[in-house]
Design an enzyme around this catalytic site. Structure first.
Site, PDB file in Angstrom:
ATOM      1  N   GLU A   1      -0.363  -3.797  12.020  1.00  0.00           N
ATOM      2  CA  GLU A   1       0.642  -4.589  12.738  1.00  0.00           C
ATOM      3  C   GLU A   1       1.557  -3.633  13.472  1.00  0.00           C
ATOM      4  OE1 GLU A   1       2.927  -7.382  10.439  1.00  0.00           O
ATOM      5  OE2 GLU A   1       1.166  -8.550   9.860  1.00  0.00           O
TER       6      GLU A   1
ATOM      7  N   GLU B   1       5.222 -16.019   9.792  1.00  0.00           N
ATOM      8  CA  GLU B   1       6.233 -16.941  10.314  1.00  0.00           C
ATOM      9  C   GLU B   1       5.648 -18.358  10.394  1.00  0.00           C
ATOM     10  OE1 GLU B   1       7.040 -13.406  10.342  1.00  0.00           O
ATOM     11  OE2 GLU B   1       6.118 -13.573  12.300  1.00  0.00           O
TER      12      GLU B   1
ATOM     13  N   ASN C   1      -1.580 -10.353   2.074  1.00  0.00           N
ATOM     14  CA  ASN C   1      -0.857  -9.762   3.188  1.00  0.00           C
ATOM     15  C   ASN C   1       0.442  -9.151   2.698  1.00  0.00           C
ATOM     16  OD1 ASN C   1      -0.515  -9.296   6.085  1.00  0.00           O
ATOM     17  ND2 ASN C   1       1.244 -10.655   5.853  1.00  0.00           N
ATOM     18  N   GLU C   2       0.627  -7.885   2.975  1.00  0.00           N
ATOM     19  CA  GLU C   2       1.838  -7.174   2.552  1.00  0.00           C
ATOM     20  C   GLU C   2       2.169  -7.521   1.098  1.00  0.00           C
ATOM     21  OE1 GLU C   2       4.939  -7.947   5.440  1.00  0.00           O
ATOM     22  OE2 GLU C   2       4.110  -6.487   6.834  1.00  0.00           O
TER      23      GLU C   2
END
Ligand SMILES: *[C@@H]1O[C@H](CO)[C@@H](O)[C@H](O)[C@H]1NC(C)=O
Ligand SMILES: *[C@@H]1O[C@H](CO)[C@@H](O)[C@H](O)[C@H]1NC(C)=O
Ligand SMILES: *[C@@H]1O[C@H](CO)[C@@H](O)[C@H](O)[C@H]1NC(C)=O
Ligand SMILES: *[C@@H]1O[C@H](CO)[C@@H](O)[C@H](O)[C@H]1NC(C)=O
Ligand SMILES: *[C@@H]1O[C@H](CO)[C@@H](O)[C@H](O)[C@H]1NC(C)=O
Ligand SMILES: *[C@@H]1O[C@H](CO)[C@@H](O)[C@H](O)[C@H]1NC(C)=O
Ligand SMILES: *[C@@H]1O[C@H](CO)[C@@H](O)[C@H](O)[C@H]1NC(C)=O
Ligand SMILES: *[C@@H]1O[C@H](CO)[C@@H](O)[C@H](O)[C@H]1NC(C)=O
Length: 656
Positions: free
Chosen positions: A265, A126, A184-185
């Site tokens: 997470e 974010e 990331n992801e």
């Protein structure tokens, strides 16, 4: 969890030449694939961790937050490194003050916390553009997060600066970092470029050595792990409370048949968007799932343990375009302001069932102070102050240029042209391709006309005479941080039409507001006309200033506080030159902004600067902002159908 740990037949990852390394070095960290746990100094190890982003907490409060995390029983913290926070222009780096990541990691070490480092290059989080610097978009066709050669060259240079700083902080070198995440992801991204992951793997090993445990994180399903996981990078998963923990870890087992179970997470809350209700995740639900995860002997990172604040312009956005507010409170166990919550104590209680909690006092919640109202005074509109705000003057071009082309990556640019003829009848001004990124405040010769907004308001009517200045002040509200729309250009990214005419011959003023404010925009004496009350629902964007002193005779001031904006609409606020972020109380859910005490002074007056983009209360009611001692980030405004489901990222992949 196999509690018969003591059959010592483990095999260290990536150290087949080096099987006795736990004897060779007193400090080591690795993976025991036979027994499904981590090995720290040759002993079985499981971590309970929490996320904190140093870029979202003022340096002044790092120690306080880390201590609170330690006292919750955490073994480790997890943090992201936002590339764009450190390399503002290609080759220009900043690692000082609030950006001093080495100091942050040393503080963690000193506090007795290990570190799980999520080094990027992409982080999502974010955060503006998922941490990627906007200047990567200078090559418009760049394929981010892939083997694109220009992208890789930039990654190479950045990692060549960052990773050597991290190397001495690795656990085996005497520091706190036990593991380093790559990307990331990645499995959620369309590119699915294994060569890219392999490139990063080689690059990280080159800088950090072969002993370091590198890992990836992906959504807990086969479909995500397919493109996210790579041989030699330990595959971990993420999933929310309320998940079927067995099923979620089974998906990790699809990629890692042996080795420790890890949820990287585990969501303690969820993110917000402007115009959507504040996300709240009940403590009981989190406590129950955490208990289940820990009972299984799995490793867990709570995301977030403290969310903190998107100061200045650092928030990201999701598609269909909706940007995230200034507060990144996340409904986490420690609030945005670092306050202890019921969630904190509840989760600490769960952790206490599995390990001995540290002795000693928990640092208390910091006191907050309501300094009260501060009168504000109008300084002038953006147009009136233009020569101060844009000292280099405009850049001219037939068609509009983007922020990146103007080398203005954040904030605001004023696009100006003149009306080609008389428009006595209301005439539509619009971007045929939704190319206003992200919000434009339109006026004609200083008379406000309305607001265009990406994905929301495509057209306004304007009137004016031939030759009048058409001013379009464009706000970058934060770049998309997730999915394939990361190449998020800002400004007027397409032409504007007025009636049948395509507007041409633009003058673009990049506004250097932050430098001007910190040098004292507030100190001007020539206070220009205060136009007073404006009956329309918009006013031209304008600056307002106010001053306040910290009361004397009260111990322990200055203290943290929150700002309320009675009668104000949308804008940006600075105190003593520090950019606190965006306010938008009429859209919500965030109504107040967090002010950390370290930016306040008691030796002299504190300067407040407000850029109000639409409508201030000045001239209509008492014109003030107000400091209060309680945050409001959960206002229940009229949100219509603007609710987004918790924990679902899929929805952001394709804009409607
Ligand atoms: C570097 O970052 C710090 C912390 O945000 C800031 O105070 C400082 O002004 C920055 N330095 C430069 C040269 O931009
Ligand atoms: C980390 O802390 C340990 C003590 O716990 C200390 O020996 C070591 O020097 C510290 N490392 C760094 C890089 O500060
Ligand atoms: C959880 O998932 C496992 C494995 O897929 C399955 O066997 C079990 O029935 C599920 N439990 C519930 C409550 O759905
Ligand atoms: C535009 O309007 C102004 C005043 O409203 C008038 O003086 C002028 O002649 C008009 N120009 C044209 C080209 O119609
Ligand atoms: C613009 O003006 C036209 C004609 O006067 C009117 O029909 C239309 O509703 C107006 N649109 C907006 C968005 O105000
Ligand atoms: C604006 O229109 C012109 C002429 O059609 C075109 O060449 C140009 O690429 C357009 N600019 C943008 C930013 O769309
Ligand atoms: C506030 O502004 C005044 C006038 O520009 C300046 O002299 C003073 O140093 C500023 N105060 C702070 C705390 O920045
Ligand atoms: C907002 O949060 C405050 C404090 O956390 C709480 O007291 C209040 O009930 C909440 N309001 C709403 C509408 O949820």
């Amino acid at each position: 969890f196999n509690r018969k740990l003591l059959s010592f037949s483990w095999r260290l990852k990536l150290t087949s030449d080096n099987l006795d390394s736990q004897n060779a070095s007193p400090r080591s960290f690795g993976i025991d694939y036979n027994n499904n746990y981590f090995l720290k100094d040759g002993k079985p190890f499981r971590y309970i961790s929490g996320s904190i982003h140093y870029s979202r907490v003022p340096r002044y409060y790092w120690k306080d937050r880390l201590l609170k995390m330690k006292m919750a029983g955490l073994d480790a913290i997890q943090t992201y490194v936002p590339w764009n926070y450190h390399e503002f222009e290609p080759g220009v780096y900043n690692f000082s003050d609030d950006r001093d990541i080495e100091y942050f990691l040393k503080l963690a070490n000193e506090t007795g916390l290990l570190v799980i480092l999520r080094a990027g290059p992409y982080i999502c989080a974010e955060w503006d553009m998922g941490g990627l610097p906007a200047w990567l978009l200078k090559k418009e066709s760049v394929i981010l997060r892939s083997s694109d050669s220009d992208y890789l060259a930039a990654v190479d240079r950045w990692m060549g600066v960052l990773l050597p700083k991290m190397k001495p902080l690795l656990y085996q070198n005497g520091g706190p970092i036990i593991m380093v995440q790559i990307e990331n992801e990645y499995g959620s991204y369309f590119a699915c470029d294994y060569d890219y992951l392999r490139y990063l793997q080689r690059l990280f090993h080159h800088h950090l050595g072969n002993e370091v445990v590198l890992f990836t994180t992906d959504g807990a399903s086969k479909s995500y792990l397919r493109c996210g996981a790579l041989q030699g990078l330990y595959a971990t998963v993420d999933f929310p409370p309320g998940s079927n923990v067995t099923a979620a870890f089974l998906s990790q087992r699809g990629s890692e048949p042996r080795g420790p179970l890890v949820n990287s997470e585990f969501y303690t809350g969820w993110l917000d968007h402007w115009g959507h209700p504040h996300a709240v995740v009940p403590t009981e639900r989190i406590a129950k799932s955490l208990d289940e995860i820990l009972a299984r002997g799995a490793n867990v990172n709570m995301y977030m343990f403290i969310g903190g604040t998107n100061f200045a312009y650092w928030n990201g956005a999701n598609m269909p375009y909706a940007s995230q507010p200034t507060s990144y409170d996340y409904d986490a166990p420690l609030s945005e302001a670092g306050d202890l919550t019921d969630k904190y104590f509840s989760l600490r209680g769960v952790i206490g069932r599995y390990k001995h909690l540290p002795e000693g006092p928990i640092p208390p919640t910091t006191p907050k102070y309501a300094y009260g109202q501060v009168a504000m005074q109008k300084l002038g509109t953006v147009a009136e102050l233009l020569s101060d705000l844009s000292p280099a003057g405009p850049i001219k071009s037939t068609y509009p240029l983007t922020f990146v082309q103007l080398k203005q990556y954040f904030g605001f640019v004023l696009y100006r042209t003149t009306l080609p003829k008389n428009y006595s009848e209301p005439t539509p001004l619009f971007s045929p391709t939704n190319g206003v990124h992200d919000r434009a405040y339109v006026s004609v010769d200083g008379v406000p006309q309305g607001v265009l907004e990406r994905g929301k308001s495509y057209m306004i009517n304007i009137t004016g005479t031939a030759g009048a200045n058409l001013d379009v002040l464009v706000e970058n509200m934060g770049r998309v941080n997730y999915g394939r729309y990361n190449n998020d250009f800002k400004g007027l990214v397409s032409n504007l039409s007025l009636g049948q005419v395509t507007l041409v011959d633009w003058e673009m003023y990049p506004l250097d507001i932050d430098s001007v404010v910190s040098q004292g925009l507030n100190s001007r004496d020539d206070e220009s006309e205060t136009s007073g009350g404006n009956p329309s629902s918009y006013a031209a964007p304008a600056f307002y200033i106010g001053r306040f002193s910290i009361p004397s005779g009260i111990p322990d001031l200055p203290q943290d506080t929150f700002i309320k904006f009675p009668g104000w609409t949308k804008g940006q606020i600075w105190i003593n030159g520090f950019n606190l972020g965006r306010y938008w109380p009429v859209r919500g859910p965030q109504v107040t902004l967090f002010v950390p005490s370290n930016i306040l002074v008691s030796s002299s007056l504190n300067n407040i600067t407000v850029l109000e983009l639409e409508q201030s209360p000045c001239g209509i009611q008492k014109c003030a902002i107000e400091f209060v001692d309680k945050p409001v980030i959960n206002a229940t405004l009229q949100y219509g159908s603007n609710t987004r489901k918790l924990f679902t990222k899929e929805l952001w992949l394709d804009p409607l």
